[in-house]
Enzyme design. Structure first.
Site, short mmCIF file in Angstrom:
data_model
loop_
_atom_site.label_atom_id
_atom_site.label_comp_id
_atom_site.label_asym_id
_atom_site.label_seq_id
_atom_site.Cartn_x
_atom_site.Cartn_y
_atom_site.Cartn_z
N ARG A 108 0.86 -1.24 -0.05
CA ARG A 108 0.12 0.22 0.16
C ARG A 108 0.84 1.27 -0.09
O ARG A 108 1.80 1.31 0.94
CB ARG A 108 -1.10 0.06 1.27
CG ARG A 108 -1.71 1.09 1.38
CD ARG A 108 -2.65 1.13 2.61
NE ARG A 108 -3.87 0.77 1.93
CZ ARG A 108 -5.14 0.48 2.45
NH1 ARG A 108 -5.22 1.35 3.44
NH2 ARG A 108 -6.25 0.09 1.89
N HIS A 160 -7.32 1.08 -6.54
CA HIS A 160 -7.39 0.27 -5.48
C HIS A 160 -8.17 -1.11 -5.96
O HIS A 160 -9.30 -1.32 -5.41
CB HIS A 160 -8.58 0.89 -4.23
CG HIS A 160 -8.61 0.26 -2.87
ND1 HIS A 160 -7.76 -0.72 -2.59
CD2 HIS A 160 -8.94 0.60 -1.67
CE1 HIS A 160 -7.87 -1.28 -1.43
NE2 HIS A 160 -8.70 -0.30 -0.80
N GLN A 199 -10.16 -3.77 -3.62
CA GLN A 199 -11.59 -3.32 -3.35
C GLN A 199 -12.67 -3.43 -4.43
O GLN A 199 -13.66 -3.93 -4.10
CB GLN A 199 -11.31 -1.94 -2.72
CG GLN A 199 -12.53 -1.22 -2.24
CD GLN A 199 -13.07 -1.82 -0.86
OE1 GLN A 199 -12.17 -1.54 -0.16
NE2 GLN A 199 -14.12 -2.28 -0.66
N CYS A 223 -16.61 1.85 0.92
CA CYS A 223 -15.36 0.86 1.01
C CYS A 223 -14.82 1.10 2.45
O CYS A 223 -14.07 0.28 2.81
CB CYS A 223 -14.34 1.27 0.22
SG CYS A 223 -13.69 2.98 0.09
N ARG A 257 -13.63 -8.87 1.43
CA ARG A 257 -12.01 -8.58 1.01
C ARG A 257 -11.19 -9.83 1.37
O ARG A 257 -10.20 -10.25 0.56
CB ARG A 257 -11.55 -7.32 2.20
CG ARG A 257 -12.13 -6.21 2.01
CD ARG A 257 -11.89 -5.61 0.45
NE ARG A 257 -10.31 -5.47 0.05
CZ ARG A 257 -9.79 -4.23 0.48
NH1 ARG A 257 -10.34 -3.21 1.40
NH2 ARG A 257 -8.45 -4.24 0.50
N ASP A 269 -17.21 7.35 -1.07
CA ASP A 269 -16.18 7.17 -0.57
C ASP A 269 -16.01 8.57 0.41
O ASP A 269 -16.36 9.66 0.27
CB ASP A 269 -14.94 7.03 -1.30
CG ASP A 269 -13.75 6.58 -0.56
OD1 ASP A 269 -13.76 6.48 0.78
OD2 ASP A 269 -12.54 6.51 -1.16
N1 CP Z 1 -11.41 0.00 2.34
C1 CP Z 1 -10.06 -0.14 2.81
O1 CP Z 1 -9.17 -0.37 2.18
O2 CP Z 1 -9.98 -0.31 4.08
P1 CP Z 1 -8.68 -0.02 4.92
O3 CP Z 1 -7.96 1.51 4.55
O4 CP Z 1 -9.08 0.03 6.32
O5 CP Z 1 -7.65 -0.95 4.64
#
Ligand code: CP
Length: 317
Positions: free
Chosen positions: A103, A130, A133, A269, A297, A229
Site C-alpha cells: 500500500r 484500489h 476493493q 469501501c 475482502r 467514499d
Molecule cells: N477499504 C479499505 O481499504 O480499508 P482500509 O483502509 O481499512 O484497509
C-alpha cells in the site's frame, strides 16, 4: 513463466475474474472446513506506507488461511524510508519472499517494484487505484444478485458519488467497465475524472461504459448501486474544509437513495464519515451492504493470492 502481478483491475482477463469469483465463493462457503494450502511454505511481505484496518487484517488472515506466512513490514523500520532505492529493495526482498502486498501513495512505486523484483506484487491501494476493493465490491454485488456470477453484472448501473478524481472513482471506471458495468461518476466539476485515468481508458478495451454526470439527481436515476467514499482521503487533509464544502451536494442521504432504482444497494469501501459523504440513516438501511463488502475482502483476496501464489510455486518447480 513471467511473474504475474495484480496492480490494476485489467491485470486479470474477464474470464479469469469469473474464475476468481467462483474460487472466492468456494472459499467463503467452505471457510470453516479449511482452504487448500495454495501458499504452503510461502512467505509474503506486507509493506504499508498508509494506515489500514480492513486491507491489512484481511491479507494477514488470508495468507495464514492459505497456509502461508506473512510479515508486516513497517515502512519506518525499513531502509527504504532512509533512502534505499525501490529497485534495490525489490531485488533484495525477492531473494527472501514469495510475494509482496504493498500500500503506497505513488502508483509508480508498485510498478517499479514489479519491474525490478521477481516476485508477484499485489496492489493494496495507491493514490491511483484500489483494485482489491473493486474486485471484492463487484463480487459482493454479484453475490447479492444471486449466484456470485460475474455475468450478472453486465449492464448494471453503479453511480459513484463524490470525488470523481480519486482512486476509488478511477478503479470503478477501469474495473467496472472491464466487468461490463455501466459506471456513472457524479461530483462537482472540480472533481471530475482526471487525466491519468482518462488516458488509460483511451487505450483499454472494455465491455461496459463510464460517464460523468454533474447533477446528482440525474445521475442516480435507474441506478442499481450507489457508492461513495470519504471526501478527505489520506494525503488530502490540507484541503479538508474546501473539499467538504464543494462535495456537500453529493452526500448520499435517504432522499437521494430513494431516487435510485427501488431496492438499490448502497456501498462504501469504509472507513465512513457519517454526516459527511453519507448519512447514518443510509449506512443503517437494509440496502446497505457495507459489512458484506468488508468481509468479502478476505475471500476475494484469498482467491487472488492463491492464483498468484500457484504461479510463483510453478515458476520455482
Ligand atoms: N477499504 C479499505 O481499504 O480499508 P482500509 O483502509 O481499512 O484497509
Amino acid at each position: 513463466m513471467k511473474t504475474r502481478h495484480f496492480l490494476k483491475e485489467t491485470d486479470f482477463t474477464y474470464e479469469e475474474i469469473s474464475e476468481l469469483f467462483a474460487m472466492a465463493a468456494d472459499f467463503k462457503r467452505h471457510r470453516n472446513h479449511g482452504t487448500p494450502p495454495s501458499l504452503d511454505k510461502q512467505s509474503w511481505g506486507m509493506l504499508f506506507f498508509k494506515n489500514s484496518t480492513r486491507t491489512r487484517i484481511s491479507f494477514d488472515v488470508g495468507i495464514a488461511e492459505l497456509g502461508g506466512h506473512s510479515l508486516f513490514l513497517d515502512k519506518n523500520s525499513m531502509q527504504i524510508s532512509r533512502g534505499e532505492s525501490v529497485a534495490d529493495t525489490a531485488k533484495v526482498v525477492s531473494r527472501y519472499l514469495h510475494g509482496m502486498v504493498i500500500r503506497a501513495y505513488d502508483h509508480s512505486l508498485l510498478e517499479e517494484f514489479a519491474e525490478e523484483g521477481s516476485i508477484p506484487i499485489v496492489n493494496a491501494l495507491t493514490d491511483f487505484l484500489h483494485p482489491c476493493q473493486i474486485y471484492t465490491d463487484a463480487f459482493t454485488i454479484a453475490e447479492k444478485l444471486g449466484e456470485s456470477d460475474l455475468a450478472s453484472l453486465v449492464g448494471k448501473k453503479l453511480v459513484f458519488m463524490g470525488d470523481c478524481d480519486s482512486n476509488m472513482a478511477n478503479s470503478w471506471i477501469l474495473g467496472g467497465a472491464h466487468m461490463g458495468m455501466d459506471i456513472v461518476l457524479s461530483g462537482p466539476p472540480e472533481y471530475q475524472p482526471g487525466e491519468q485515468i482518462l488516458e488509460l481508458m483511451k487505450n483499454t478495451e472494455v465491455r461496459g461504459s463510464f460517464e460523468y454526470v454533474e447533477d446528482p439527481v440525474a445521475a442516480v436515476a435507474g441506478a442499481d448501486v450507489l457508492y461513495t467514499d470519504v471526501w478527505v482521503s489520506m494525503g488530502d487533509e490540507a484541503e479538508a474544509e474546501v473539499r467538504k464544502q464543494k462535495l456537500a451536494p453529493y452526500q448520499v442521504n435517504l432522499d437521494l437513495l430513494n431516487k435510485a432504482k427501488p431496492g438499490a444497494l448502497f456501498m462504501h469501501c469504509l472507513p465512513a464519515h457519517p454526516g459527511e459523504e453519507v448519512t447514518q440513516e443510509v449506512l443503517d438501511t437494509p440496502n446497505s451492504i457495507i459489512f458484506d463488502q468488508a468481509e468479502n475482502r478476505l475471500h476475494v483476496q484469498k482467491a487472488i493470492l492463491a492464483v498468484l501464489g500457484i504461479n510463483k510455486a510453478q515458476k520455482h518447480s
